[in-house]
Design a protein around this motif. Structure first.
Motif, mmCIF file in Angstrom:
data_model
loop_
_atom_site.group_PDB
_atom_site.id
_atom_site.type_symbol
_atom_site.label_atom_id
_atom_site.label_comp_id
_atom_site.label_asym_id
_atom_site.label_seq_id
_atom_site.Cartn_x
_atom_site.Cartn_y
_atom_site.Cartn_z
ATOM 1 N N GLN A 1 -2.664 7.247 9.729
ATOM 2 C CA GLN A 1 -3.364 6.505 8.675
ATOM 3 C C GLN A 1 -2.431 5.625 7.852
ATOM 4 N N SER B 1 1.698 11.079 1.423
ATOM 5 C CA SER B 1 1.839 12.515 1.678
ATOM 6 C C SER B 1 0.510 13.173 2.034
ATOM 7 N N GLN B 2 -0.552 12.694 1.451
ATOM 8 C CA GLN B 2 -1.844 13.347 1.688
ATOM 9 C C GLN B 2 -2.661 12.581 2.724
ATOM 10 N N VAL B 3 -1.992 12.163 3.750
ATOM 11 C CA VAL B 3 -2.668 11.440 4.828
ATOM 12 C C VAL B 3 -2.120 11.938 6.156
ATOM 13 N N ARG B 4 -2.811 11.595 7.206
ATOM 14 C CA ARG B 4 -2.309 11.869 8.543
ATOM 15 C C ARG B 4 -1.416 10.701 8.963
ATOM 16 N N TYR C 1 -3.349 10.625 -8.811
ATOM 17 C CA TYR C 1 -4.074 11.286 -7.715
ATOM 18 C C TYR C 1 -5.337 11.978 -8.241
ATOM 19 N N LEU C 2 -5.374 13.283 -8.287
ATOM 20 C CA LEU C 2 -6.599 13.960 -8.691
ATOM 21 C C LEU C 2 -6.581 14.414 -10.155
ATOM 22 N N ASN D 1 -1.090 20.465 -1.293
ATOM 23 C CA ASN D 1 -1.951 19.368 -1.756
ATOM 24 C C ASN D 1 -1.976 19.377 -3.277
ATOM 25 N N TRP E 1 0.768 10.354 -3.108
ATOM 26 C CA TRP E 1 -0.314 10.857 -2.261
ATOM 27 C C TRP E 1 -0.705 9.879 -1.146
ATOM 28 N N GLN E 2 -0.445 8.596 -1.372
ATOM 29 C CA GLN E 2 -0.854 7.625 -0.334
ATOM 30 C C GLN E 2 -0.107 7.828 0.985
ATOM 31 N N GLY F 1 -1.194 18.074 8.667
ATOM 32 C CA GLY F 1 -1.696 16.869 9.328
ATOM 33 C C GLY F 1 -0.689 16.212 10.243
ATOM 34 N N GLY G 1 0.815 -1.215 0.000
ATOM 35 C CA GLY G 1 0.000 0.000 0.000
ATOM 36 C C GLY G 1 0.839 1.249 0.000
ATOM 37 N N CYS H 1 2.013 16.432 4.367
ATOM 38 C CA CYS H 1 2.538 17.418 3.418
ATOM 39 C C CYS H 1 1.820 18.749 3.677
#
Lengths: 376, 297
Positions: A142, A136-139, A296-297, A126, A133-134, A76, A15, A123
């Motif tokens: 998580q 960097s864009q998490v707390r 990502y987005l 965003n 992102w899995q 975060g 993951g 991070c």
């Protein structure tokens, strides 16, 4: 909690965790011995101001998050607890690999060597095109974290003969204290420290960081405030200021520009940026134009055409930047370093491999032209 | 479309010496529901929203510790009322982001035992979806409680001031249903709160919106500060989350005015997201289009 099993470990890294195709197996076995921890750190953060009523104002990055008790910053990874601001990720790595230094990419820094590369979760921007992102864009809670205090980072580096530690993958600004302390410890053992960052950071912490690290690679994500606002959720100006600070510090600097079709690839923007680089930090700062892949987005755009990257490279060369590279296109001639004087290939690369090194004591072996960089 | 109905129900004696009087709370919920649906029995009201086979999530707010979180006596009372229309107690989940926050707010966790379930998203085997839900400016992983375990939900939020958004209400309560709420704090959380609410996992599931105003933090929220908190002993209830938030916002402004504090707009934290939500058609944010019923039990 027991030790992590091989099976569980592999499930985890599938993951977001410690993926390491280039890591010697003995190194992996060492990391198997680490137990994932659910406990986050509680180390007082630097660069914040205490306000009345247990509020705080973070001054690490240009966001200046103002937070009440129990609130997290945009990153975060930092939390106000009873009026004291803490970093939750000090020594809590979510990724650790041994990578070629070229992967960062650093092309003028100890070519052909490895970097012990670490990251913690979080991070302070965003980017809609984030490649990691899995993590960097998490707390931090998580993802799976492992305890790796600065002394252990140094120990691993020595054990596996990595000359450099790279703070990378997510955004090292958000694990500033950990990065700083590790750099100080590592330097004492003769290990170099490099930072791979978006440089969305305030001048004071940036200056302080340059005192303890050896090189900084900055992702300049575009050359317009509009792009930064819309696709990065940050600001361009602090990044440009940070680039100047690194240059003024005398530490080695390289710049990466991820070229995204239709969003930041116009010849005008590339030319404007090239002119700025020449004017503010000079022609010898290497610039890498990297290929974008949908992530990502932003999944509705194709990978950057190679011709677009070549066009960007040509513009930068025309403007007078001496070392311009093309990234994420293995085998392209733009991966190699050319002598600006005699135009011969000084370092021939294929992906992250060095095929030929024609440098002699930092000079082109054909004409004697000095090539700037940290070569030994 | 007609007016959105909002009930502001007050319960004298609901909170005495910081202790919840569940009898009053129960009365408040029952009367509030009856008023909301113009019926004599709260069960008739609940039957218009839920059926016995539903799996219902009650999303509470526990970030601010025991003094300013959804009191267990309140959420459990609401859950018990749901069982009165035949919903199985085991199919009701009272939940928030983390087990730690739930414990600190006074909850006893119950993941696998009988009865009403109480647990956080960080419970092992629950967690967040791995895939992102992408909608307009939102790109988030949802709590599997909201995405998989429940088919209907109730937002039972604490009514309070918020230092960035201006107001914590029923829509913002769902920031606790995603993995990255910290990424949506720019520009007073606007339009993020509205756009998050608009995602199918929330908009299609949220059937009832309740603002808990037992104690209202009207300044310096979202954390608890006694000097700017007032015991109000009320709930604001609606099936229109925008209208509920709008009335909650006006109530906060009223309390601020009473204490000589400037309007939120002057502090540059007016909750524009409520206006945005109205523009997006998620509900009403205009007193001319809201039927406000005030009642005291």
């Amino acid at each position: 909690m027991g030790k992590i099993s091989r099976r569980d470990f592999l499930k985890t890294v599938g993951g977001a965790g410690l993926v390491a195709s280039t890591i010697p197996s003995s190194f992996l076995i060492d990391l198997y011995a680490l137990t994932p921890t659910r406990k986050l750190s509680q180390v007082e953060a630097w660069f914040y101001k205490k306000l009345p009523d247990k509020e705080i104002k973070c001054e690490l990055c240009p966001r200046y998050c103002q937070l009440g008790d129990r609130e997290r910053g945009y990153c975060g990874a930092r939390e106000n607890r009873n009026g004291i601001y803490y970093t939750l990720v000090y020594g809590k790595v979510c990724a650790a690999h041994i990578d070629p230094i070229e992967k960062k990419p650093f092309f003028h820094f100890l070519p052909g060597t490895t970097a012990f590369s670490i990251a913690t979760a979080g991070c302070n921007v965003n980017c809609k095109f984030c490649q990691n992102w899995q993590i960097s864009q998490v707390r931090p809670e998580q993802v799976e974290n492992f305890d790796l205090p600065p002394r252990d980072v140094v120990r691993y580096c020595l054990k596996y003969r990595c000359p450099t530690i790279a703070y990378t993958y997510t955004e090292p600004v958000i694990f500033y204290e950990y990065m700083y302390d590790t750099s100080v410890k590592a330097s004492k053992k003769g290990i170099r420290n490099v930072v791979v960052t978006g440089a969305h950071i305030n001048p004071e912490p940036m200056k302080k960081l340059t005192e303890v690290v050896d090189a900084i690679k900055i992702d300049l994500k575009a050359f317009s405030e509009e792009f930064y606002k819309e696709y990065v959720r940050g600001e361009l100006k602090p990044v440009l200021d940070a680039i100047k600070i690194v240059k003024e510090s005398g530490k080695w600097l390289e710049i990466v520009y991820l070229v995204i079709p239709t969003l930041n690839d116009s010849p005008e923007e590339i030319r404007k940026m090239s002119k700025w680089i020449i004017k503010e930090v000079g022609p010898d700062v290497p610039v890498h134009f990297s290929r974008f892949h949908p992530m990502y987005l932003i999944k509705n755009l194709p990978p950057t055409p190679v011709s677009t990257l070549e066009r960007a490279r040509n513009i930068a060369l025309e403007e007078g930047i001496n070392y311009v590279y093309i990234g994420n296109v293995p085998g392209h001639k733009g991966e190699s370093t050319y002598c600006p004087s005699c135009k011969n290939v000084v370092i021939k690369r294929f992906a992250y491999q060095i095929l030929k090194n024609n440098l002699r004591k930092g000079k082109c072996k054909f004409c004697g032209q000095p090539i700037p960089g940290i070569w030994s | 479309m007609g007016k959105s109905k909002v009930v502001m129900i007050k319960g004298k004696g609901a909170l005495i010496n910081n202790r919840i009087n569940t009898k009053v709370i129960s009365l408040m919920f029952k009367k509030g529901l009856s008023l909301l649906f113009d019926c004599n029995d709260f069960r008739d009201a609940l039957n218009q929203l839920f059926s016995p086979s539903d799996r219902i999530g009650i999303k509470i707010n526990t970030i601010a510790g025991r003094k300013l979180s959804t009191n267990p006596e309140i959420s459990l009372t609401l859950a018990n009322l749901l069982t009165r229309i035949g919903v199985r107690s085991g199919n009701i989940i009272i939940w928030d982001r983390t087990n730690d926050e739930l414990r600190r707010a006074g909850y006893r966790l119950n993941f696998s035992g009988g009865g009403i379930k109480v647990f956080g998203t960080d419970t092992r085997r629950i967690n967040y979806e791995f895939d992102l839900t992408i909608h307009k400016n939102i790109g988030s992983r949802f709590s599997r409680i909201q995405s998989r375990l429940v088919n209907k939900s109730i937002s039972l939020a604490i009514l309070k001031d918020h230092g960035i958004a201006g107001l914590t209400g029923v829509m913002k309560n769902y920031f606790g249903a995603i993995h990255n709420p910290n990424k949506y704090h720019d520009s007073n959380c606007n339009p993020y709160i509205a756009e998050l609410y608009e995602t199918y996992l929330i908009k299609n599931k949220n059937k009832l919106s309740i603002l808990d105003g037992m104690i209202v933090q009207y300044h310096r929220g979202p954390s608890y500060h006694a000097q700017w908190a007032k015991k109000c002993e009320l709930f604001i209830m609606s099936t229109d989350p925008v209208a509920a938030d709008y009335i909650g916002w006006q109530f906060i402004e009223k309390l601020r005015k009473e204490r000589g504090l400037p309007p939120l707009e002057e502090e540059k934290r007016m909750p524009y997201y409520i206006i945005t939500a109205e523009k997006m058609g998620l509900g009403k944010a205009n007193l001319n289009e809201i039927q406000l019923i005030e009642y005291e039990v």
